[in-house]
Design a protein around this motif. Structure first.
Motif, short mmCIF file in Angstrom:
data_model
loop_
_atom_site.label_atom_id
_atom_site.label_comp_id
_atom_site.label_asym_id
_atom_site.label_seq_id
_atom_site.Cartn_x
_atom_site.Cartn_y
_atom_site.Cartn_z
N VAL A 45 1.10 -1.16 -0.06
CA VAL A 45 -0.09 -0.05 0.09
C VAL A 45 0.77 1.42 -0.22
O VAL A 45 0.65 2.21 -0.72
N LEU A 46 1.98 1.12 0.91
CA LEU A 46 2.87 2.34 1.10
C LEU A 46 3.55 2.61 -0.32
O LEU A 46 3.63 3.73 -0.91
N ARG A 47 4.08 1.34 -1.04
CA ARG A 47 4.75 1.71 -2.33
C ARG A 47 3.76 2.25 -3.38
O ARG A 47 4.04 2.82 -4.09
N ASN A 48 2.68 1.86 -3.47
CA ASN A 48 1.66 2.12 -4.43
C ASN A 48 1.25 3.76 -4.10
O ASN A 48 1.34 4.56 -5.07
N VAL A 49 1.12 4.00 -3.02
CA VAL A 49 0.63 5.46 -2.48
C VAL A 49 1.91 6.59 -2.97
O VAL A 49 1.74 7.37 -3.88
N GLY A 50 3.06 6.14 -2.75
CA GLY A 50 4.38 6.52 -3.14
C GLY A 50 4.41 7.00 -4.61
O GLY A 50 4.94 7.98 -5.22
N ALA A 51 4.35 5.63 -5.22
CA ALA A 51 4.43 5.65 -6.83
C ALA A 51 3.29 6.45 -7.40
O ALA A 51 3.61 7.35 -8.23
N PHE A 52 2.04 6.58 -7.01
CA PHE A 52 0.92 7.36 -7.46
C PHE A 52 1.55 8.80 -7.13
O PHE A 52 1.25 9.61 -8.06
N TYR A 53 2.00 9.23 -5.88
CA TYR A 53 2.32 10.69 -5.77
C TYR A 53 3.46 10.94 -6.67
O TYR A 53 3.23 12.24 -7.51
N VAL A 54 4.52 10.40 -6.80
CA VAL A 54 5.44 11.04 -7.83
C VAL A 54 5.05 10.81 -9.22
O VAL A 54 5.32 11.81 -9.94
N ASN A 55 4.34 9.70 -9.58
CA ASN A 55 3.81 9.64 -11.20
C ASN A 55 2.66 10.67 -11.56
O ASN A 55 2.93 11.41 -12.52
N THR A 56 2.19 11.30 -10.27
CA THR A 56 0.83 12.28 -10.57
C THR A 56 1.71 13.74 -10.64
O THR A 56 1.65 14.52 -11.50
N VAL A 57 2.68 13.74 -9.73
CA VAL A 57 2.96 15.39 -9.18
C VAL A 57 4.18 15.68 -10.38
O VAL A 57 4.08 16.58 -11.04
N ARG A 58 5.04 14.72 -10.77
CA ARG A 58 5.94 15.23 -11.64
C ARG A 58 5.46 15.26 -13.09
O ARG A 58 6.29 15.71 -14.00
N ASN A 59 4.12 14.72 -13.11
CA ASN A 59 3.75 14.65 -14.67
C ASN A 59 2.80 16.27 -14.81
O ASN A 59 2.01 16.19 -15.63
N THR A 60 2.74 16.77 -13.52
CA THR A 60 1.71 17.91 -13.53
C THR A 60 2.44 19.28 -13.66
O THR A 60 3.55 19.22 -13.11
N PRO A 61 2.38 20.06 -14.59
CA PRO A 61 3.03 21.48 -14.67
C PRO A 61 3.04 22.15 -13.20
O PRO A 61 2.13 22.26 -12.75
N LEU A 62 4.18 22.56 -13.07
CA LEU A 62 4.48 23.41 -11.86
C LEU A 62 3.68 24.59 -11.71
O LEU A 62 3.07 24.95 -10.73
N THR A 63 3.13 25.37 -12.78
CA THR A 63 2.37 26.27 -12.88
C THR A 63 1.05 25.83 -12.39
O THR A 63 0.46 26.65 -11.60
N LEU A 64 0.66 24.97 -12.70
CA LEU A 64 -0.87 24.26 -12.29
C LEU A 64 -0.87 24.19 -10.86
O LEU A 64 -1.99 24.45 -10.15
N ILE A 65 0.41 23.46 -10.33
CA ILE A 65 0.10 23.39 -8.97
C ILE A 65 0.05 24.81 -8.09
O ILE A 65 -0.64 24.74 -7.04
N LEU A 66 0.77 25.79 -8.48
CA LEU A 66 0.84 26.98 -7.73
C LEU A 66 -0.39 27.63 -7.94
O LEU A 66 -0.84 28.16 -6.97
N VAL A 67 -1.05 27.69 -9.33
CA VAL A 67 -2.29 28.27 -9.43
C VAL A 67 -3.37 27.63 -8.59
O VAL A 67 -4.23 28.35 -8.13
N PHE A 68 -3.41 26.31 -8.70
CA PHE A 68 -4.25 25.61 -7.61
C PHE A 68 -4.21 25.84 -6.10
O PHE A 68 -5.15 26.14 -5.59
#
Length: 225
Positions: A45-68
């Protein structure tokens, strides 16, 4: 060029860049280390949560994160990270959300850098740690992670340099760092090569020593095998 330096607070803008870099780097290192531990955890479960976070965040534009964070979390959800009674409420809140966004985004890259460092540790050392009775956490903190950090110094340096340059994105939520001042100068003055040279030189002065330091550290602290 001299007139620009006299009329605008260039040093103050670069000081804000350093401020954002310093606190964002601390946040990214802490969060990235936790994510790296989750990624190598024996618990699926921890491995999957960590992988989900990494794959989601690093493929999201930084601008979008700051605007959100600025429009979604601050404006719509009304979650404050600064006292509303403060006289610098808007400025401080924008800066803190910029730090949070930068830390959240770069933690994914810190995690992968540390995970690459974990992969440099021979499997036999983890097996030996378990053989002498160490728990997973004890093996991780006393045997694996210290070597992983030493093996990941060079990629961590690259992440820090990228973080320094990515602070320019903070201007989208009205944080007055270097790139924000450069836009102001270009709006008020005639755009010239001198303006670009001033701000380009500023970033080179900030990032070049960082790269040299991490290269030196990676050579001095590398684990000899």
């Amino acid at each position: 060029m001299g007139e620009i330096l006299r009329n605008y607070d260039v040093l103050g803008a670069f000081w804000m860049t350093i401020y954002l870099t310093f606190f964002s780097a601390i946040g990214a290192l802490v969060l990235g280390t936790v994510l790296a531990i989750m990624r190598v955890s024996p618990i699926a479960v921890l491995r999957n949560v960590g992988a989900f976070y990494v794959n989601t965040v690093r493929n999201t534009p930084l601008t979008l994160i700051l605007v959100f964070l600025s429009l979604g979390v601050w404006t719509i959800l009304a979650i404050d990270v600064t006292s509303a009674e403060s006289q610098t409420y808007i400025t401080d809140t924008a800066i803190r959300y910029a730090i949070i966004g930068l830390a959240v985004y770069h933690a994914a890259f810190v995690c992968e850098a540390l995970r690459s460092g974990v992969n440099t540790v021979p499997l036999g050392q983890a097996e030996a740690a378990r053989a002498i009775g160490l728990t997973f956490i004890q093996s991780l903190t006393q045997v694996i992670m210290p070597q992983a950090f030493r093996g990941a110094i060079a990629p961590l340096g690259s992440v820090l340099i990228a973080l320094t340059k990515n602070t320019t994105v903070a201007s989208v939520i009205s944080v007055s760092e270097a790139s924000g001042l450069m836009k102001e100068v270009m709006e008020n003055e005639t755009a010239s090569i001198g303006v670009f040279l001033i701000f380009a030189a500023g970033f080179v002065i900030l990032t070049l020593p960082t790269g040299m330091l991490f290269t030196w550290m990676s050579q001095r602290l590398a684990v000899k095998r």
